[in-house]
Structure formats: C-alpha cells, structure tokens
Design a protein around this motif. Structure first.
Motif, PDB file in Angstrom:
ATOM      1  N   LEU A  79      30.751  -3.747  19.049  1.00 27.97           N
ATOM      2  CA  LEU A  79      31.532  -4.370  17.987  1.00 27.97           C
ATOM      3  C   LEU A  79      30.807  -5.575  17.412  1.00 27.97           C
ATOM      4  O   LEU A  79      30.737  -5.744  16.186  1.00 27.97           O
ATOM      5  CB  LEU A  79      32.901  -4.793  18.524  1.00 27.97           C
ATOM      6  CG  LEU A  79      33.782  -5.569  17.534  1.00 27.97           C
ATOM      7  CD1 LEU A  79      34.127  -4.724  16.323  1.00 27.97           C
ATOM      8  CD2 LEU A  79      35.044  -6.087  18.219  1.00 27.97           C
ATOM      9  N   VAL A  80      30.264  -6.436  18.275  1.00 28.93           N
ATOM     10  CA  VAL A  80      29.552  -7.621  17.789  1.00 28.93           C
ATOM     11  C   VAL A  80      28.337  -7.213  16.969  1.00 28.93           C
ATOM     12  O   VAL A  80      28.045  -7.821  15.923  1.00 28.93           O
ATOM     13  CB  VAL A  80      29.161  -8.534  18.973  1.00 28.93           C
ATOM     14  CG1 VAL A  80      28.235  -9.657  18.510  1.00 28.93           C
ATOM     15  CG2 VAL A  80      30.404  -9.121  19.628  1.00 28.93           C
ATOM     16  N   LYS A  81      27.640  -6.184  17.389  1.00 29.36           N
ATOM     17  CA  LYS A  81      26.506  -5.680  16.613  1.00 29.36           C
ATOM     18  C   LYS A  81      26.961  -5.243  15.226  1.00 29.36           C
ATOM     19  O   LYS A  81      26.310  -5.546  14.208  1.00 29.36           O
ATOM     20  CB  LYS A  81      25.849  -4.511  17.339  1.00 29.36           C
ATOM     21  CG  LYS A  81      24.663  -3.916  16.592  1.00 29.36           C
ATOM     22  CD  LYS A  81      24.050  -2.748  17.370  1.00 29.36           C
ATOM     23  CE  LYS A  81      22.861  -2.158  16.612  1.00 29.36           C
ATOM     24  NZ  LYS A  81      22.262  -1.021  17.369  1.00 29.36           N
ATOM     25  N   GLN A  82      28.093  -4.538  15.172  1.00 27.46           N
ATOM     26  CA  GLN A  82      28.636  -4.090  13.888  1.00 27.46           C
ATOM     27  C   GLN A  82      29.024  -5.274  13.007  1.00 27.46           C
ATOM     28  O   GLN A  82      28.694  -5.318  11.809  1.00 27.46           O
ATOM     29  CB  GLN A  82      29.847  -3.204  14.133  1.00 27.46           C
ATOM     30  CG  GLN A  82      30.473  -2.625  12.871  1.00 27.46           C
ATOM     31  CD  GLN A  82      31.677  -1.757  13.193  1.00 27.46           C
ATOM     32  OE1 GLN A  82      32.494  -2.089  14.059  1.00 27.46           O
ATOM     33  NE2 GLN A  82      31.789  -0.633  12.514  1.00 27.46           N
ATOM     34  N   LEU A  83      29.712  -6.253  13.597  1.00 23.17           N
ATOM     35  CA  LEU A  83      30.142  -7.425  12.834  1.00 23.17           C
ATOM     36  C   LEU A  83      28.947  -8.240  12.351  1.00 23.17           C
ATOM     37  O   LEU A  83      28.957  -8.771  11.231  1.00 23.17           O
ATOM     38  CB  LEU A  83      31.067  -8.293  13.686  1.00 23.17           C
ATOM     39  CG  LEU A  83      32.386  -7.660  14.140  1.00 23.17           C
ATOM     40  CD1 LEU A  83      33.184  -8.643  14.993  1.00 23.17           C
ATOM     41  CD2 LEU A  83      33.208  -7.194  12.956  1.00 23.17           C
ATOM     42  N   ALA A  84      27.911  -8.336  13.180  1.00 22.22           N
ATOM     43  CA  ALA A  84      26.686  -9.037  12.755  1.00 22.22           C
ATOM     44  C   ALA A  84      26.071  -8.342  11.554  1.00 22.22           C
ATOM     45  O   ALA A  84      25.534  -8.992  10.651  1.00 22.22           O
ATOM     46  CB  ALA A  84      25.702  -9.109  13.913  1.00 22.22           C
ATOM     47  N   GLY A  85      26.178  -7.024  11.527  1.00 24.91           N
ATOM     48  CA  GLY A  85      25.677  -6.281  10.379  1.00 24.91           C
ATOM     49  C   GLY A  85      26.448  -6.565   9.104  1.00 24.91           C
ATOM     50  O   GLY A  85      25.900  -6.454   7.998  1.00 24.91           O
ATOM     51  N   TYR A  86      27.712  -6.941   9.251  1.00 24.99           N
ATOM     52  CA  TYR A  86      28.525  -7.311   8.089  1.00 24.99           C
ATOM     53  C   TYR A  86      28.251  -8.737   7.623  1.00 24.99           C
ATOM     54  O   TYR A  86      28.699  -9.128   6.546  1.00 24.99           O
ATOM     55  CB  TYR A  86      30.017  -7.211   8.416  1.00 24.99           C
ATOM     56  CG  TYR A  86      30.516  -5.843   8.779  1.00 24.99           C
ATOM     57  CD1 TYR A  86      29.878  -4.685   8.328  1.00 24.99           C
ATOM     58  CD2 TYR A  86      31.646  -5.696   9.582  1.00 24.99           C
ATOM     59  CE1 TYR A  86      30.354  -3.425   8.671  1.00 24.99           C
ATOM     60  CE2 TYR A  86      32.128  -4.443   9.924  1.00 24.99           C
ATOM     61  CZ  TYR A  86      31.476  -3.317   9.477  1.00 24.99           C
ATOM     62  OH  TYR A  86      31.959  -2.068   9.821  1.00 24.99           O
ATOM     63  N   GLY A  87      27.558  -9.519   8.465  1.00 24.98           N
ATOM     64  CA  GLY A  87      27.269 -10.901   8.105  1.00 24.98           C
ATOM     65  C   GLY A  87      27.908 -11.935   8.999  1.00 24.98           C
ATOM     66  O   GLY A  87      27.938 -13.126   8.650  1.00 24.98           O
ATOM     67  N   LEU A  88      28.409 -11.520  10.168  1.00 29.18           N
ATOM     68  CA  LEU A  88      28.947 -12.496  11.125  1.00 29.18           C
ATOM     69  C   LEU A  88      27.871 -13.508  11.496  1.00 29.18           C
ATOM     70  O   LEU A  88      26.723 -13.142  11.724  1.00 29.18           O
ATOM     71  CB  LEU A  88      29.436 -11.782  12.385  1.00 29.18           C
ATOM     72  CG  LEU A  88      30.220 -12.634  13.387  1.00 29.18           C
ATOM     73  CD1 LEU A  88      31.648 -12.857  12.898  1.00 29.18           C
ATOM     74  CD2 LEU A  88      30.235 -11.967  14.767  1.00 29.18           C
ATOM     75  N   SER A  89      28.244 -14.788  11.566  1.00 32.53           N
ATOM     76  CA  SER A  89      27.280 -15.850  11.845  1.00 32.53           C
ATOM     77  C   SER A  89      27.379 -16.421  13.246  1.00 32.53           C
ATOM     78  O   SER A  89      26.410 -17.000  13.746  1.00 32.53           O
ATOM     79  CB  SER A  89      27.465 -17.011  10.845  1.00 32.53           C
ATOM     80  OG  SER A  89      27.146 -16.600   9.533  1.00 32.53           O
TER      81      SER A  89
END
Length: 272
Positions: A202-212
């Motif tokens: 999930l964190v990998k996916q969110l980082a792909g969306y631009g999570l900082s």
C-alpha cells in the motif's frame, strides 16, 4: 524542532478552539504545531494568527479519509491558503458528513439508544457533526462509560460500516493536496490492521501517487510497528512524520499533545 503534526480543534471533532489549542501547545513547550482537522480548513487562519501571538509556528494542515480502507487517512501540510481544489474536496466531504448524521442517529435508535440530534448538535457546538460527537452524547446519556466504549460497541464496528459516508480514493486525496502546493502523509498506519507485506504494498502504491511522508511516531504505535514504519519511510524515500492525534481529554482522555523532535522543513511549504 519540537513539534506535533497531528491535532484537531472544534473546527471538526476536537475539544478546543484553534486558539485554545495553540495556547496549549505553547504551554507544552512546542515550537511548531500542525492543525489537521477532518475535511475542513475552517480553523486554520485562527490558529495561524494565534500562533503568531504565541510565538509558535502553526502549519496549515488537513486530514482526509480515503475509501480503500476504514481507517485510511491522508494528512496534508503546507498547502496554499484558499486553494480551490482542496477547498472543493473538503466541501464535498463535509456535505457527506452532514448527511451521515441522520443515518447514524437512526442506526443508534435501532440499537435502543435514545439520544437526539439536538443533544449531538449541542456537543458539536456548530462544527460539522462527526462520530466523536455522537460518542460523547452516548456517554452523557449513560449508554456507555467512555468515548472509547461508544466506538467499540457502536461507532467503529463492521455493522456500522453500512452507513458510512462516501469518501474519495487515496489517489484523489494525495493529488488534490499536491495540486494545492502541499505535501501528503499517511496517518496512523497501525489503524489499517494490515500485515507488513500488505502495508508495504500500500505504501508503495501511495508513494507512486505522490505521498511524501508517513506518520511513524504516534502514541499507539508499538515499538516494533514504529521500527517497521521507519523502514518503509527509508525504503520509499518518504519523510518521517509524527503527531499525537490530539482531540482533547474529553474525546481522547489518554492522548496528550506530543513533543517530537522532527525536521519539518518538508511540511512547512509555501502555505506555512
């Protein structure tokens, strides 16, 4: 700096007004505070002004609920004041909260709990009504002993989910914060109740969306959880964040303001 990057005021479901919250933070010895009310930016300017008088840096923040998981929340920081896209998203989410109050009331009445909307509105004090306001009404009416019991028995159950409001997806939350010039952080990852492999994905996916960033430091994180979240931050190049999720002792009696030693340059942004 000594900071707390996750707090709530009466603009959503907290106990203290933005100004009162800032004064509490100053008395606690904090150097910076982020006000991150649910789905609203309404208390931010009051908090920023109070911070200027108290010698406390106040970061403009917000907490948005995402639909993928029950407790998937995205914190936003450092966005431009008055950003229209973020304002519009918050307005839609507040409308959903306002409509949901009638379904919550009916749900509790089905359980034989005779609270009224007037009681809940009195507790909310003009803020958009949220679950903690219903929980406090249940305590006041003698139906539960504590706010936590109200959530455990009624307001955070699988059965309750059938009346939950419509939420945007995490990608929309993150991209809207970024479009407003801000940075997005994953809040209290322990609440997702995911195994390490699933949370990593999930964190990998969110980082792909631009999570900082990821909220690694949180009062209810166990040491082994905190260590894993720090690992994820390093693995995906995310900033390390942390906060108390302070609502006030009436709402969360076991949670006080945090005093964390963190670099917040990433969160300050141009909206600070």
């Amino acid at each position: 700096m000594t900071v707390d990057l996750h707090t709530h005021s009466t603009a959503s479901d907290g106990q203290y007004t933005p100004s009162q919250l800032v004064r509490l933070a100053a008395a606690r010895g904090l150097e910076a505070l982020a006000l991150t009310d649910h789905d609203t930016l309404d208390g931010l300017e009051e908090a920023v002004e109070a911070g200027a008088h108290a010698g406390l840096l106040v970061l403009r923040g917000v907490e948005l609920g995402a639909k993928e998981y029950r407790s998937l929340h995205i914190l936003g920081y450092g966005f431009t004041p008055g950003a229209p896209g973020l304002e519009a998203l918050c307005a839609r989410m507040r409308e959903g909260r306002d409509e949901r109050k009638y379904r919550i009331l009916d749900f509790l009445r089905e359980k034989g709990l005779g609270i009224t909307l007037a009681e809940v509105e009195e507790i909310a004090g003009g803020a958009i009504i949220a679950r903690p306001h219903f929980a406090q009404a249940l305590v006041r009416g003698g139906y539960t002993a504590t706010v936590k019991e109200a959530f455990d028995r009624y307001l955070d159950t699988d059965e309750y989910q059938r009346i939950e409001r419509v939420k945007p997806d995490a990608r929309t939350c993150i991209e809207t914060i970024r479009a407003a010039g801000g940075k997005a952080s994953l809040a209290h990852p322990y609440q997702l109740n995911l195994e390490e492999e699933s949370l990593d994905a999930l964190v990998k996916q969110l980082a792909g969306y631009g999570l900082s960033a990821i909220e690694c430091y949180y009062p209810r994180h166990r040491p082994e959880q905190q260590a894993f979240y720090l690992h994820l931050a390093e693995k995906y190049g995310l900033y390390v964040s942390g906060g108390s999720d302070f609502h006030g002792e009436r709402v969360k009696p076991d949670i006080s303001l945090s005093a964390l030693d963190l670099d917040i340059s990433w969160a300050a942004g141009r909206g600070a």
